[in-house]
Design an enzyme around this catalytic site. Structure first.
Site, PDB file in Angstrom:
ATOM      1  N   ALA A  24       0.840  -1.208   0.000  1.00  0.00           N
ATOM      2  CA  ALA A  24       0.000   0.000   0.000  1.00  0.00           C
ATOM      3  C   ALA A  24       0.875   1.257   0.000  1.00  0.00           C
ATOM      4  CB  ALA A  24      -0.926  -0.010   1.209  1.00  0.00           C
ATOM      5  N   GLU A  57      -0.053 -11.538  -3.471  1.00  0.00           N
ATOM      6  CA  GLU A  57       0.741 -11.766  -4.680  1.00  0.00           C
ATOM      7  C   GLU A  57      -0.104 -12.039  -5.914  1.00  0.00           C
ATOM      8  OE1 GLU A  57       3.829 -14.616  -3.365  1.00  0.00           O
ATOM      9  OE2 GLU A  57       4.883 -12.793  -2.768  1.00  0.00           O
ATOM     10  N   ALA A  58      -1.430 -12.116  -5.725  1.00  0.00           N
ATOM     11  CA  ALA A  58      -2.318 -12.319  -6.877  1.00  0.00           C
ATOM     12  C   ALA A  58      -3.097 -11.034  -7.100  1.00  0.00           C
ATOM     13  CB  ALA A  58      -3.274 -13.468  -6.603  1.00  0.00           C
ATOM     14  N   LYS A  86      -1.936 -13.952 -15.010  1.00  0.00           N
ATOM     15  CA  LYS A  86      -3.122 -14.545 -14.383  1.00  0.00           C
ATOM     16  C   LYS A  86      -4.336 -14.219 -15.239  1.00  0.00           C
ATOM     17  CE  LYS A  86      -6.046 -14.007 -10.342  1.00  0.00           C
ATOM     18  NZ  LYS A  86      -6.230 -13.414  -9.024  1.00  0.00           N
ATOM     19  N   ILE A 347      -5.286  -5.434  -3.329  1.00  0.00           N
ATOM     20  CA  ILE A 347      -4.368  -4.526  -4.031  1.00  0.00           C
ATOM     21  C   ILE A 347      -5.181  -3.611  -4.949  1.00  0.00           C
ATOM     22  CG2 ILE A 347      -2.486  -4.418  -5.728  1.00  0.00           C
ATOM     23  CD1 ILE A 347      -1.377  -6.989  -4.365  1.00  0.00           C
TER      24      ILE A 347
HETATM   25  P1  FAD Z   1       1.831  -4.279   5.360  1.00  0.00           P
HETATM   26  O1  FAD Z   1       2.387  -5.104   4.284  1.00  0.00           O
HETATM   27  O2  FAD Z   1       1.608  -4.932   6.684  1.00  0.00           O
HETATM   28  O3  FAD Z   1       2.787  -3.041   5.543  1.00  0.00           O
HETATM   29  C1  FAD Z   1       2.749  -2.242   6.683  1.00  0.00           C
HETATM   30  C2  FAD Z   1       3.949  -1.310   6.686  1.00  0.00           C
HETATM   31  O4  FAD Z   1       3.853  -0.441   7.799  1.00  0.00           O
HETATM   32  C3  FAD Z   1       5.279  -2.025   6.786  1.00  0.00           C
HETATM   33  O5  FAD Z   1       6.235  -1.375   5.974  1.00  0.00           O
HETATM   34  C4  FAD Z   1       5.654  -1.838   8.251  1.00  0.00           C
HETATM   35  O6  FAD Z   1       7.030  -1.882   8.483  1.00  0.00           O
HETATM   36  C5  FAD Z   1       5.094  -0.436   8.482  1.00  0.00           C
HETATM   37  N1  FAD Z   1       4.865  -0.137   9.900  1.00  0.00           N
HETATM   38  C6  FAD Z   1       3.938  -0.670  10.720  1.00  0.00           C
HETATM   39  N2  FAD Z   1       4.091  -0.157  11.955  1.00  0.00           N
HETATM   40  C7  FAD Z   1       5.110   0.737  11.884  1.00  0.00           C
HETATM   41  C8  FAD Z   1       5.755   1.596  12.824  1.00  0.00           C
HETATM   42  N3  FAD Z   1       5.406   1.622  14.118  1.00  0.00           N
HETATM   43  N4  FAD Z   1       6.778   2.345  12.389  1.00  0.00           N
HETATM   44  C9  FAD Z   1       7.183   2.321  11.089  1.00  0.00           C
HETATM   45  N5  FAD Z   1       6.625   1.530  10.171  1.00  0.00           N
HETATM   46  C10 FAD Z   1       5.599   0.745  10.559  1.00  0.00           C
HETATM   47  N6  FAD Z   1      -4.174  -8.844  -1.675  1.00  0.00           N
HETATM   48  C11 FAD Z   1      -4.289  -9.073  -2.988  1.00  0.00           C
HETATM   49  O7  FAD Z   1      -4.611  -8.151  -3.746  1.00  0.00           O
HETATM   50  N7  FAD Z   1      -4.044 -10.319  -3.498  1.00  0.00           N
HETATM   51  C12 FAD Z   1      -3.764 -11.372  -2.706  1.00  0.00           C
HETATM   52  O8  FAD Z   1      -3.524 -12.467  -3.211  1.00  0.00           O
HETATM   53  C13 FAD Z   1      -3.719 -11.174  -1.306  1.00  0.00           C
HETATM   54  N8  FAD Z   1      -3.478 -12.198  -0.446  1.00  0.00           N
HETATM   55  C14 FAD Z   1      -3.507 -11.959   0.903  1.00  0.00           C
HETATM   56  C15 FAD Z   1      -3.406 -13.023   1.805  1.00  0.00           C
HETATM   57  C16 FAD Z   1      -3.508 -12.786   3.174  1.00  0.00           C
HETATM   58  C17 FAD Z   1      -3.446 -13.931   4.140  1.00  0.00           C
HETATM   59  C18 FAD Z   1      -3.652 -11.471   3.663  1.00  0.00           C
HETATM   60  C19 FAD Z   1      -3.705 -11.186   5.139  1.00  0.00           C
HETATM   61  C20 FAD Z   1      -3.722 -10.415   2.774  1.00  0.00           C
HETATM   62  C21 FAD Z   1      -3.680 -10.655   1.409  1.00  0.00           C
HETATM   63  N9  FAD Z   1      -3.814  -9.608   0.501  1.00  0.00           N
HETATM   64  C22 FAD Z   1      -3.912  -9.853  -0.827  1.00  0.00           C
HETATM   65  C23 FAD Z   1      -3.790  -8.239   0.966  1.00  0.00           C
HETATM   66  C24 FAD Z   1      -2.379  -7.674   0.746  1.00  0.00           C
HETATM   67  O9  FAD Z   1      -1.436  -8.488   1.357  1.00  0.00           O
HETATM   68  C25 FAD Z   1      -2.272  -6.299   1.320  1.00  0.00           C
HETATM   69  O10 FAD Z   1      -3.338  -5.525   0.867  1.00  0.00           O
HETATM   70  C26 FAD Z   1      -1.023  -5.632   0.858  1.00  0.00           C
HETATM   71  O11 FAD Z   1       0.085  -6.420   1.136  1.00  0.00           O
HETATM   72  C27 FAD Z   1      -0.888  -4.300   1.502  1.00  0.00           C
HETATM   73  O12 FAD Z   1      -0.507  -4.412   2.843  1.00  0.00           O
HETATM   74  P2  FAD Z   1      -0.175  -3.085   3.582  1.00  0.00           P
HETATM   75  O13 FAD Z   1       0.854  -2.359   2.820  1.00  0.00           O
HETATM   76  O14 FAD Z   1      -1.439  -2.390   3.901  1.00  0.00           O
HETATM   77  O15 FAD Z   1       0.410  -3.615   4.983  1.00  0.00           O
END
Ligand code: FAD
Length: 499
Positions: A24, A57-58, A86, A347
């Protein structure tokens, strides 16, 4: 005490701070820096020690469009993320154990303006003129035959499988080229001002990162929108029972297929995401119905290849933040909402949030812009939620307490209406702007065995000979087109070779 419902006075935006560097965070950084990098100061704060969720990853075809908007070159991207193509998702054991269907990104057949193709197919099948529904869609048929290539005269609708860690790294390089500044460090405090807006992030080493607009990409921690601004979360676990996952990575034992596999089990389902160099595997399950040890045993007993990365657990709560944009803070990704990855939509929802933010991009943050953003995003989230819930609701499975409880579940009225309409008439309505169009609803509903009682009378207007020719021509074109495509991985090896 913060009151998230209290409107703010308009405030100018010059400095944007992105908290979190998962998918994100880096997608937001890439889009903002490419588009507005010359007029904004963009900073991303992330903590290597905390790391990312490591899954996701999808994707779905909207990511291809997102990359085009950013002018990301497909071959370069595919090579950087070890990507594969895909064309859809193979749903295995969803209608019942042993049954399989594919929800593809393609369009089935040809519509008449008054009636969708499924109506013609339903009549054709009744009269013995039609073959399988999968024979009338190029992407669906190509999935079944493991084929893919770009075609000169037909736009194949596809998405990607990719390595999430490599994607974040790739987008980091991209964002930094367009002026985004990365700060390494753990956020230990979030400072707010007199209006309850965020004014700065304090890092463990004492650094203070000030900004005008803050994007919360801190994942499930939701440090800004949840912990600091106190925005509540609407829980959807009455419709989506799963709350736990285990993920792992294995070596590939065969060439990657051009689809994600979603394999239903006793109390959840498993994913297989084939990349060029490895496979992403996971199990998503309901901890009320299956213990962690049992889930682990079922999971490890069914994956292929050598484990490259030991399984890691993820806990989640399905649902959405009551508002994803509050005051000067916008939540993207897991900080904003979570719908399990059955249709790989998260995503996409991140991307929608980014595009909407960019389109509404405020010289000054104003309450009407915030309200509009939240209203549109809510609609999108509920639409995706309904589509995912449908897969469970229309299953025939009753072979475990999990599936028995699902059979008793009361579904959202919006979803009930769609299913009843299809069952009674064979029709699906199209709401402009909705992610899942008619083809998706029809492929899943027919795929999982819903039998419409009727079809549209337009389908009866054709003579039997005309209908046979109409269906035969489409089928011939699909099979002929797919036959021209090479095997997916043969194509990928020359198109985007591993670096
Ligand atoms: P995260 O990847 O958790 O990133 C959070 C960030 O915040 C990290 O960089 C971390 O270091 C930082 N952070 C947190 N706290 C602090 C702090 N105190 N100080 C500094 N930095 C901090 N989506 C899809 O579209 N396709 C899929 O196939 C898919 N499969 C998934 C399977 C599972 C089991 C899950 C749970 C989710 C899946 N998703 C999928 C969703 C997808 O993984 C997420 O939407 C995507 O990875 C985005 O995550 P994010 O960036 O919001 O959070």
């Amino acid at each position: 005490m913060n009151n998230p419902d209290q409107a703010i006075s308009p405030r100018p935006v010059k400095r944007v701070v992105i908290a979190g560097g998962g998918t994100a965070g880096w997608m937001a950084a890439a889009a903002l820096s490419k588009t507005l990098g010359k007029v904004l100061d963009i900073v991303l704060v992330e903590s290597e020690e905390i790391g990312t969720v490591g899954v996701g990853e999808a994707t779905i075809p909207t990511l291809v469009t997102f990359h085009r908007l950013l002018d990301i070159k497909e071959q370069e991207y595919m090579a950087a993320v070890q990507g594969t193509v895909k064309l859809g998702i193979s749903f295995e054991n969803w209608k019942d154990v042993g049954h399989r269907y594919i929800h593809s990104f393609g369009i089935s057949g040809k519509d008449h303006w008054s009636a969708g193709f499924q109506n013609f197919w339903l009549r054709g099948r009744k009269e013995g003129l039609a073959s399988e529904y999968s024979d009338y869609c190029i992407e669906l048929q190509a999935s079944l035959q493991d084929r893919f290539s770009h075609l000169p005269r037909y736009h194949v609708n596809y998405a990607y499988h990719m390595d999430a860690a490599l994607y974040a790294r790739y987008l980091r390089g991209f964002s930094e080229r367009y002026g985004c500044k990365r700060v390494e460090g753990k956020i230990v405090d979030v400072v707010t001002d007199g209006e309850g807006c965020i004014s700065a992030l304090k890092l463990e080493r004492g650094e203070v990162v000030e900004g005008d607009l803050f994007i919360d990409c801190t994942g499930f921690r939701a440090l800004l929108i949840g912990k600091t601004l106190g925005v509540g979360y609407t829980d959807w676990s009455q419709w989506l029972f799963n709350d736990s996952a285990l993920a792992t990575q294995t070596t590939a034992v065969r060439d990657a297929v051009p689809y994600t596999r979603a394999i239903a089990g006793k109390a959840g389902w498993q994913w297989r995401i084939p990349l060029q160099h490895r496979v992403g595997n996971g199990i998503v399950y309901s901890s009320r119905h299956m213990g962690d040890d049992e889930a682990r045993a079922e999971f490890l007993g069914s994956i292929e290849g050598e484990v490259i990365k030991q399984p890691w657990p993820v806990r989640f709560q399905p649902g959405q933040r009551q508002q994803c944009w509050v005051k000067n803070c916008v939540a993207l990704g897991l900080a904003g909402s979570f719908i399990e990855p059955l249709e790989s939509t998260t995503i996409h929802l991140i991307q929608r949030g980014i595009v909407r933010l960019l389109q509404a991009f405020p010289h000054a943050i104003t309450q009407p812009a915030i309200d509009e953003y939240n209203a549109r995003l809510n609609e999108e989230l509920q639409h995706v939620r309904d589509f995912v819930v449908m897969h469970y609701h229309i299953s025939d499975r009753r072979d475990s307490p999990y599936w028995q409880e699902i059979a008793e579940m009361r579904i959202p009225d919006t979803l009930r209406h769609r299913i009843e309409l299809f069952r009674e008439t064979g029709e699906v309505f199209n709401v402009p702007g909705e992610l899942f169009g008619v083809n998706s609803w029809v492929q899943v509903m027919l795929g999982q065995g819903i039998e419409p009682k009727r079809y549209h009378p337009t389908a009866d207007v054709m003579s039997q000979a005309d209908l046979a020719r109409f269906l035969g021509d489409i089928r011939h074109n699909v099979l002929h087109t797919v036959r021209q495509m090479p095997l997916h991985m043969d194509y990928m090896r020359s198109y985007a070779p591993a670096p």
